[in-house]
Motif scaffolding. Structure first.
Motif, PDB file in Angstrom:
ATOM      1  N   PHE A   1       0.826  -1.202   0.000  1.00  0.00           N
ATOM      2  CA  PHE A   1       0.000   0.000   0.000  1.00  0.00           C
ATOM      3  C   PHE A   1       0.867   1.261   0.000  1.00  0.00           C
ATOM      4  O   PHE A   1       0.559   2.235  -0.687  1.00  0.00           O
ATOM      5  CB  PHE A   1      -0.956   0.027   1.193  1.00  0.00           C
ATOM      6  CG  PHE A   1      -1.809   1.250   1.162  1.00  0.00           C
ATOM      7  CD1 PHE A   1      -2.886   1.332   0.296  1.00  0.00           C
ATOM      8  CD2 PHE A   1      -1.509   2.338   1.966  1.00  0.00           C
ATOM      9  CE1 PHE A   1      -3.644   2.482   0.233  1.00  0.00           C
ATOM     10  CE2 PHE A   1      -2.269   3.489   1.902  1.00  0.00           C
ATOM     11  CZ  PHE A   1      -3.342   3.561   1.043  1.00  0.00           C
ATOM     12  N   ALA A   2       1.949   1.250   0.758  1.00  0.00           N
ATOM     13  CA  ALA A   2       2.863   2.404   0.790  1.00  0.00           C
ATOM     14  C   ALA A   2       3.447   2.656  -0.597  1.00  0.00           C
ATOM     15  O   ALA A   2       3.527   3.805  -1.035  1.00  0.00           O
ATOM     16  CB  ALA A   2       3.969   2.181   1.811  1.00  0.00           C
TER      17      ALA A   2
ATOM     18  N   ALA B   1       0.632   4.154  -2.737  1.00  0.00           N
ATOM     19  CA  ALA B   1       0.379   5.547  -2.352  1.00  0.00           C
ATOM     20  C   ALA B   1       1.499   6.450  -2.849  1.00  0.00           C
ATOM     21  O   ALA B   1       1.244   7.541  -3.369  1.00  0.00           O
ATOM     22  CB  ALA B   1       0.236   5.652  -0.833  1.00  0.00           C
ATOM     23  N   TYR B   2       2.736   6.008  -2.703  1.00  0.00           N
ATOM     24  CA  TYR B   2       3.889   6.788  -3.148  1.00  0.00           C
ATOM     25  C   TYR B   2       3.820   7.017  -4.660  1.00  0.00           C
ATOM     26  O   TYR B   2       4.002   8.147  -5.136  1.00  0.00           O
ATOM     27  CB  TYR B   2       5.193   6.067  -2.783  1.00  0.00           C
ATOM     28  CG  TYR B   2       6.425   6.796  -3.239  1.00  0.00           C
ATOM     29  CD1 TYR B   2       6.926   7.874  -2.513  1.00  0.00           C
ATOM     30  CD2 TYR B   2       7.094   6.408  -4.398  1.00  0.00           C
ATOM     31  CE1 TYR B   2       8.058   8.551  -2.939  1.00  0.00           C
ATOM     32  CE2 TYR B   2       8.231   7.085  -4.822  1.00  0.00           C
ATOM     33  CZ  TYR B   2       8.707   8.150  -4.091  1.00  0.00           C
ATOM     34  OH  TYR B   2       9.824   8.821  -4.516  1.00  0.00           O
TER      35      TYR B   2
ATOM     36  N   ARG C   1       1.203   6.965  -6.627  1.00  0.00           N
ATOM     37  CA  ARG C   1       0.082   7.857  -6.947  1.00  0.00           C
ATOM     38  C   ARG C   1       0.457   9.305  -6.658  1.00  0.00           C
ATOM     39  O   ARG C   1       0.183  10.201  -7.448  1.00  0.00           O
ATOM     40  CB  ARG C   1      -1.152   7.465  -6.152  1.00  0.00           C
ATOM     41  CG  ARG C   1      -2.349   8.343  -6.458  1.00  0.00           C
ATOM     42  CD  ARG C   1      -3.626   7.842  -5.759  1.00  0.00           C
ATOM     43  NE  ARG C   1      -4.730   8.711  -6.055  1.00  0.00           N
ATOM     44  CZ  ARG C   1      -5.051   9.785  -5.351  1.00  0.00           C
ATOM     45  NH1 ARG C   1      -4.341  10.111  -4.282  1.00  0.00           N
ATOM     46  NH2 ARG C   1      -6.082  10.533  -5.680  1.00  0.00           N
ATOM     47  N   LEU C   2       1.099   9.549  -5.523  1.00  0.00           N
ATOM     48  CA  LEU C   2       1.489  10.906  -5.162  1.00  0.00           C
ATOM     49  C   LEU C   2       2.561  11.443  -6.122  1.00  0.00           C
ATOM     50  O   LEU C   2       2.552  12.627  -6.465  1.00  0.00           O
ATOM     51  CB  LEU C   2       1.956  10.968  -3.711  1.00  0.00           C
ATOM     52  CG  LEU C   2       0.862  10.685  -2.661  1.00  0.00           C
ATOM     53  CD1 LEU C   2       1.449  10.679  -1.262  1.00  0.00           C
ATOM     54  CD2 LEU C   2      -0.276  11.678  -2.783  1.00  0.00           C
TER      55      LEU C   2
ATOM     56  N   GLY D   1      -4.976  14.523  -2.609  1.00  0.00           N
ATOM     57  CA  GLY D   1      -4.321  13.215  -2.530  1.00  0.00           C
ATOM     58  C   GLY D   1      -3.427  13.071  -1.315  1.00  0.00           C
ATOM     59  O   GLY D   1      -3.381  12.008  -0.695  1.00  0.00           O
ATOM     60  N   ILE D   2      -2.705  14.123  -0.949  1.00  0.00           N
ATOM     61  CA  ILE D   2      -1.806  14.011   0.209  1.00  0.00           C
ATOM     62  C   ILE D   2      -2.539  14.151   1.529  1.00  0.00           C
ATOM     63  O   ILE D   2      -1.987  13.843   2.570  1.00  0.00           O
ATOM     64  CB  ILE D   2      -0.632  15.018   0.156  1.00  0.00           C
ATOM     65  CG1 ILE D   2      -1.113  16.453   0.258  1.00  0.00           C
ATOM     66  CG2 ILE D   2       0.219  14.794  -1.080  1.00  0.00           C
ATOM     67  CD1 ILE D   2       0.001  17.470   0.451  1.00  0.00           C
TER      68      ILE D   2
ATOM     69  N   GLN E   1      -5.828  12.837   1.960  1.00  0.00           N
ATOM     70  CA  GLN E   1      -6.789  11.752   2.120  1.00  0.00           C
ATOM     71  C   GLN E   1      -6.146  10.578   2.843  1.00  0.00           C
ATOM     72  O   GLN E   1      -4.984  10.247   2.607  1.00  0.00           O
ATOM     73  CB  GLN E   1      -7.314  11.277   0.766  1.00  0.00           C
ATOM     74  CG  GLN E   1      -8.258  12.245   0.117  1.00  0.00           C
ATOM     75  CD  GLN E   1      -8.725  11.748  -1.239  1.00  0.00           C
ATOM     76  OE1 GLN E   1      -8.002  11.044  -1.936  1.00  0.00           O
ATOM     77  NE2 GLN E   1      -9.938  12.121  -1.612  1.00  0.00           N
TER      78      GLN E   1
ATOM     79  N   ALA F   1      -3.412   7.598   2.497  1.00  0.00           N
ATOM     80  CA  ALA F   1      -2.192   8.136   1.889  1.00  0.00           C
ATOM     81  C   ALA F   1      -1.586   9.235   2.749  1.00  0.00           C
ATOM     82  O   ALA F   1      -0.370   9.446   2.731  1.00  0.00           O
ATOM     83  CB  ALA F   1      -2.478   8.659   0.488  1.00  0.00           C
TER      84      ALA F   1
ATOM     85  N   ALA G   1       2.312  10.406   3.184  1.00  0.00           N
ATOM     86  CA  ALA G   1       2.696  11.604   2.432  1.00  0.00           C
ATOM     87  C   ALA G   1       3.801  12.391   3.139  1.00  0.00           C
ATOM     88  O   ALA G   1       4.792  12.772   2.525  1.00  0.00           O
ATOM     89  CB  ALA G   1       1.485  12.498   2.183  1.00  0.00           C
TER      90      ALA G   1
END
Length: 186
Positions: A17-18, A21-22, A24-25, A148-149, A151, A154, A158
């Protein structure tokens, strides 16, 4: 033994997941950068058009030195501005100065009728519309990135990854000046 596998499974899911998330960011951050670069391209075209417009106006309105000097100063400030905040402020000043320059054509019928001036003024008007569209795209990208950062979940990663809020291309106090695209009438 099964507790160990559960812990390892949970850790693997958290790591995956990390990574997601990374990534996506990073994608959102790249989109913001690309959107600002698009604005920068439009602004460079605008900056390159201004000397030609000034030369055309100089021939007809030489005694309007103050207005011409204001445009040159605003252009130089806009070209040296860095980052969305400074660029927005400098471009707001430049838009106001250009609006006053275009308004000079009303006082000089020969200038208003000049084909070169008409072409340059039309190009400027077109660029102003493109800049406004690019600015909207940039602000949308910043909004998506900032959302995004913030939510969950994530938001947990972030800060660790160094993602911070980005500024909008805000026109601030000069908003009313910039929202009025110079009107070109012939």
């Amino acid at each position: 033994m099964s507790t160990g596998w559960i812990v390892i499974g949970v850790l693997v899911v958290l790591v995956l997941f990390a990574f997601a998330a990374y990534n996506r960011l990073i994608a959102l951050s790249q989109r913001v950068g690309q959107a600002f670069a698009d604005i920068d391209v439009q602004l460079k075209q605008r900056h390159d058009l201004i000397p030609n417009l000034l030369e055309t106006v100089k021939g007809y309105a030489a005694h309007e030195r103050g207005t011409l000097d204001d445009v040159v100063k605003a252009r130089n400030a806009a070209m040296s501005a860095q980052g969305p905040g400074q660029v927005a402020a400098a471009e707001g000043q430049l838009s106001g100065a250009l609006g006053r320059l275009i308004a000079l054509s009303e006082a000089y019928p020969d200038l208003k009728a000049n084909a070169n001036f008409q072409q340059l003024a039309n190009e400027l008007s077109d660029l102003e519309n493109k800049i406004a569209a690019s600015r909207r795209f940039f602000n949308n990208a910043v909004q998506e990135y900032n959302t995004g950062i913030q939510q969950m979940p994530a938001a947990l990663f972030a800060g660790i990854f160094g993602f911070t809020r980005k500024d909008f291309f805000d026109l601030g106090a000069d908003r009313s000046t910039v929202e009025q695209v110079p009107t070109v009438k012939f």
